[in-house]
Design a protein around this motif. Sequence first.
Motif, PDB file in Angstrom:
ATOM      1  N   LEU A 408      13.123 -21.749  24.658  1.00 56.77           N
ATOM      2  CA  LEU A 408      12.553 -22.902  25.252  1.00 56.77           C
ATOM      3  C   LEU A 408      11.255 -23.243  24.329  1.00 56.77           C
ATOM      4  CD1 LEU A 408      12.244 -22.037  29.030  1.00 56.77           C
ATOM      5  CD2 LEU A 408      13.240 -24.053  27.917  1.00 56.77           C
ATOM      6  N   ALA A 409      10.703 -24.482  23.964  1.00 55.35           N
ATOM      7  CA  ALA A 409       9.596 -24.756  23.140  1.00 55.35           C
ATOM      8  C   ALA A 409       8.989 -25.797  23.741  1.00 55.35           C
ATOM      9  CB  ALA A 409      10.158 -25.239  21.516  1.00 55.35           C
ATOM     10  N   VAL A 410       7.574 -25.634  23.887  1.00 52.75           N
ATOM     11  CA  VAL A 410       6.791 -26.520  24.275  1.00 52.75           C
ATOM     12  C   VAL A 410       5.232 -26.528  23.662  1.00 52.75           C
ATOM     13  CG1 VAL A 410       5.753 -24.921  26.141  1.00 52.75           C
ATOM     14  CG2 VAL A 410       5.563 -27.270  26.527  1.00 52.75           C
ATOM     15  N   SER A 411       4.757 -27.893  23.563  1.00 47.90           N
ATOM     16  CA  SER A 411       3.499 -27.760  22.919  1.00 47.90           C
ATOM     17  C   SER A 411       2.601 -28.344  23.722  1.00 47.90           C
ATOM     18  CB  SER A 411       3.562 -28.746  21.531  1.00 47.90           C
ATOM     19  OG  SER A 411       3.782 -30.117  21.923  1.00 47.90           O
ATOM     20  N   VAL A 412       1.072 -28.127  23.608  1.00 48.60           N
ATOM     21  CA  VAL A 412       0.243 -28.447  24.250  1.00 48.60           C
ATOM     22  C   VAL A 412      -1.183 -29.082  23.410  1.00 48.60           C
ATOM     23  CG1 VAL A 412      -0.843 -26.177  24.850  1.00 48.60           C
ATOM     24  CG2 VAL A 412      -1.594 -28.406  26.015  1.00 48.60           C
ATOM     25  N   GLY A 413      -1.472 -30.318  23.677  1.00 52.54           N
ATOM     26  CA  GLY A 413      -2.573 -30.878  22.656  1.00 52.54           C
ATOM     27  C   GLY A 413      -3.032 -32.174  23.077  1.00 52.54           C
ATOM     28  N   ASN A 423      -5.767 -17.699  25.797  1.00 47.52           N
ATOM     29  CA  ASN A 423      -4.365 -17.049  26.342  1.00 47.52           C
ATOM     30  C   ASN A 423      -3.520 -17.984  26.988  1.00 47.52           C
ATOM     31  OD1 ASN A 423      -5.100 -16.834  29.367  1.00 47.52           O
ATOM     32  ND2 ASN A 423      -6.379 -15.488  28.701  1.00 47.52           N
ATOM     33  N   VAL A 424      -2.393 -17.581  27.382  1.00 45.64           N
ATOM     34  CA  VAL A 424      -1.187 -18.154  27.915  1.00 45.64           C
ATOM     35  C   VAL A 424      -0.832 -17.362  29.210  1.00 45.64           C
ATOM     36  CG1 VAL A 424       0.777 -19.484  27.978  1.00 45.64           C
ATOM     37  CG2 VAL A 424      -0.802 -19.712  25.956  1.00 45.64           C
ATOM     38  N   PHE A 484      -2.080 -22.366  30.366  1.00 40.69           N
ATOM     39  CA  PHE A 484      -2.780 -22.293  29.103  1.00 40.69           C
ATOM     40  C   PHE A 484      -4.423 -22.068  29.522  1.00 40.69           C
ATOM     41  CE2 PHE A 484       1.115 -24.466  27.961  1.00 40.69           C
ATOM     42  CZ  PHE A 484       1.504 -23.759  26.716  1.00 40.69           C
ATOM     43  N   SER A 485      -5.122 -21.269  29.021  1.00 37.64           N
ATOM     44  CA  SER A 485      -6.353 -21.131  29.023  1.00 37.64           C
ATOM     45  C   SER A 485      -7.049 -21.207  27.707  1.00 37.64           C
ATOM     46  CB  SER A 485      -6.828 -19.701  29.637  1.00 37.64           C
ATOM     47  OG  SER A 485      -6.177 -19.553  30.824  1.00 37.64           O
ATOM     48  N   PHE A 486      -8.246 -22.178  27.774  1.00 37.60           N
ATOM     49  CA  PHE A 486      -8.764 -22.631  26.567  1.00 37.60           C
ATOM     50  C   PHE A 486     -10.216 -22.443  26.580  1.00 37.60           C
ATOM     51  CE2 PHE A 486      -5.117 -25.314  26.772  1.00 37.60           C
ATOM     52  CZ  PHE A 486      -4.424 -25.185  25.571  1.00 37.60           C
ATOM     53  N   LEU A 487     -10.931 -22.136  25.303  1.00 40.88           N
ATOM     54  CA  LEU A 487     -12.278 -21.769  25.350  1.00 40.88           C
ATOM     55  C   LEU A 487     -12.795 -22.850  24.435  1.00 40.88           C
ATOM     56  CD1 LEU A 487     -14.480 -19.708  26.002  1.00 40.88           C
ATOM     57  CD2 LEU A 487     -13.946 -18.651  23.900  1.00 40.88           C
ATOM     58  N   HIS A 496      -8.289 -24.801  31.733  1.00 35.89           N
ATOM     59  CA  HIS A 496      -7.038 -24.534  31.913  1.00 35.89           C
ATOM     60  C   HIS A 496      -5.930 -25.674  32.159  1.00 35.89           C
ATOM     61  CE1 HIS A 496      -8.443 -20.405  32.913  1.00 35.89           C
ATOM     62  NE2 HIS A 496      -9.419 -20.774  33.893  1.00 35.89           N
ATOM     63  N   VAL A 497      -5.079 -25.589  31.548  1.00 34.20           N
ATOM     64  CA  VAL A 497      -4.210 -26.707  31.564  1.00 34.20           C
ATOM     65  C   VAL A 497      -2.754 -25.962  32.061  1.00 34.20           C
ATOM     66  CG1 VAL A 497      -2.734 -28.229  30.098  1.00 34.20           C
ATOM     67  CG2 VAL A 497      -4.950 -27.697  29.647  1.00 34.20           C
TER      68      VAL A 497
END
Length: 757
Positions: A408-413, A423-424, A484-487, A496-497
């Motif tokens: 499985l492959a997924v991108s976020v942006g 982290n994820v 997905f957790s972003f800073l 978070h996403v």
Amino acid sequence: MYHINTVTKMNHKKFLIFALLLGLLSLTLGQSTQDGMFKTECRDRHFLLFVKSHFLGPKFRFEVQGESGVRTVEGHWAEECGYSLLMDSWGDLTLRVSYLACAVDNQDDSDFRLMLWLVKVGPDGEDLSRHPLPLSCSLEESWRPREVVCENNYMEVSVEKRLPPDHRGTEFVTPPPVDDALREWRVMFRVPDLRQHPGSGWTPLKEENIPVNLVHLLGYRIIPTATRIVLRCGYGSRLAYNLQDGEVSVEVVSATVLYRHHWTLLRVDTSVACSTNKGRLEGGDVLLVLPWLLPPLVVSPVREKSLKVAVGGHYITQCVAHNRGYRIHDNNGTIEIRIPFGAEGGRLKSAVSAGVYSQLYEVDVELLRQWQDSTWNQTQRSFRTLRVDQKHTPIITNLTAPSGGGRLAVSVGVFLPDVVLENVTVATRVFNLNESKQNTVQISQLSFPNGTHSYLLQVPFSHPLVTSKYLGGGYRSYSLSLLFSFLLSPDGEVFHVPAAVRATQQDVVAPRLGGECTEHGVRILVHYGDLEAEWSVYVGGLKLDWQLVQEGQYVVDSTEEFLSLEIPLYAPGVDYRGLDLRGLEVSVWVSVVHMATMEEFTHLQECLLPVEELLVCLPDGQMVVLLDLSAVFPGANPGLLALQDSSCVPLASDGSSVMFRFNTETCGTTVTHVDGHVIYTNEVRLLSPSPAHVRQGPHPHLSPRIPLICVYPENEPSRVSIYKPHSPPAPLRPPQHTHTSHKHSTEMKWRPLPAGG
């Protein structure tokens, strides 16, 4: 008290000293700015200073060195004196200082110098360090008769001083007035007269005459220079008023400076007007609306000369505007400037509000307008810093290849450079970028030429955190829940996403069925495929479990690849198809059913098994008997065999075997009822032979009669039963099924056990 001849001038000696000091400080400044923390520029009418946030620190202040000493640049003083200090969303600082500002050493309105200090302040208010910033600029473009500046925090107008009789926009009277009070400079303000209520049109104005030495108490600065008169004030000053025309708001200060030149009284119009409209987000554009004409500043007829627009500090051409998507046009008497959100020339910054990610777009816009009316040749400069924010939902893109690729492959942006993946959470486990390098869960950053980036997550289909589900037809779905957790850097805010990725692949190896006939029954082979735990096996409509295995005396052999079932001839799951002299024709219908989709794979194994003797009780009330003459009537003539009714003779014979087929209501069959069952009884007899027909032999132990017995349940449907013809029926037990769908396999159908089976 200000007089026309009070313009500050340095003598030659003082100028040389300042120049020497400026050179030394410039050397110091060069050492301070070699790391790119400072940047200075000379613009058309102002000094420009940039300072990076890294250098500023949490607390700082600016100081200027003037004739009256050191002064801190802050508050109302900064507004009235021509200092505009802006901190952008990244913490970088921009300082614009008018060439005509307080504390600027003005040399004949053509050369300008300013001694500026940046003071870093400690947590307790103490001075940590002082950084000299000497600024020096020369005028590159001549002053126009009237120039208006609309800064972010103040309004400024400078008017050329003209001496009579050559004047336009300047009134004079002679002989000199007698009133000694007019020896002082005075300012005549025009403000709305709220006591009058006109029915329509503009509100009438009244005049208020105030000495120059008092106007600073109301927030106004009147500064005479060598060639000009300057009026400056902050927005919202005491004697300002607002005009509204549709969506355009204008703040106006209507003022005339009266001063004396020798024996002549001069009147100079120093009115100033600036639009107070701020930018807003409309659709995908940042929109700024400004008026084409400012009525307090123009006297008809008006001839527009030019309009220039600067974005991000640089004037742009029509070609550049087109390439960037800017739109600048006239709309019913207003100037509309549309800049696409995020377009080149501005800056983007990430933000988080209530846990929701957004992007802030900030762009500096400057308008330079020139026009000529019946009185003045005028110039207006307007500065606006536009800030708008927009909710930005990160895009989740499923990049799983159609062919699968095994993962499985997924991108976020897409994210700005100030967003970092912390982290994820994959299902129940947490991974970060560093850990992923040592795991089958791979996380990588995808960078783009414009400085933005996305993150790519790849997880093998076989990973235990991936949920798989068979869909039927050889297709299987793979799914994964993610967080997905972003800073945000450097703010430290977290958002978070959530995401879910799913892929469907035709990669299932389905079960495969086969079979063969054995000496004593039927062998069935079930090849598992790769979904062995999700299937149920049915034999003749009966679900295969350990109870069926034990009752049917199945022989089970299981390996990693297949399941082997040895099914005895008389076991449950074997269907009777027919009996003739060749043997017993049977079949086993085996099916494999997926428990979730009910998809079914089937196989019918048919066998013809040789038998010597057999009694078959059919559901339609017929009895079929196969006898081996050598075992029961050695040497007997098949023609002498018959049932109780001697007219019922064998249906077929090959010399060694005979077969009878008759209805239970014929051939002398007797009927009895015992314990809810119907018992049909007949027998095979050897007729008394004549000497010519029977060869005498010593067989006193053989019985001349073979009993035939069929047992049927009295109140249930009849089923096929198979016996040894010379053995009595066995006790009752769960039945042999004919082939039925597995959906009805829970129905209990009883039958007698075959004797000796």
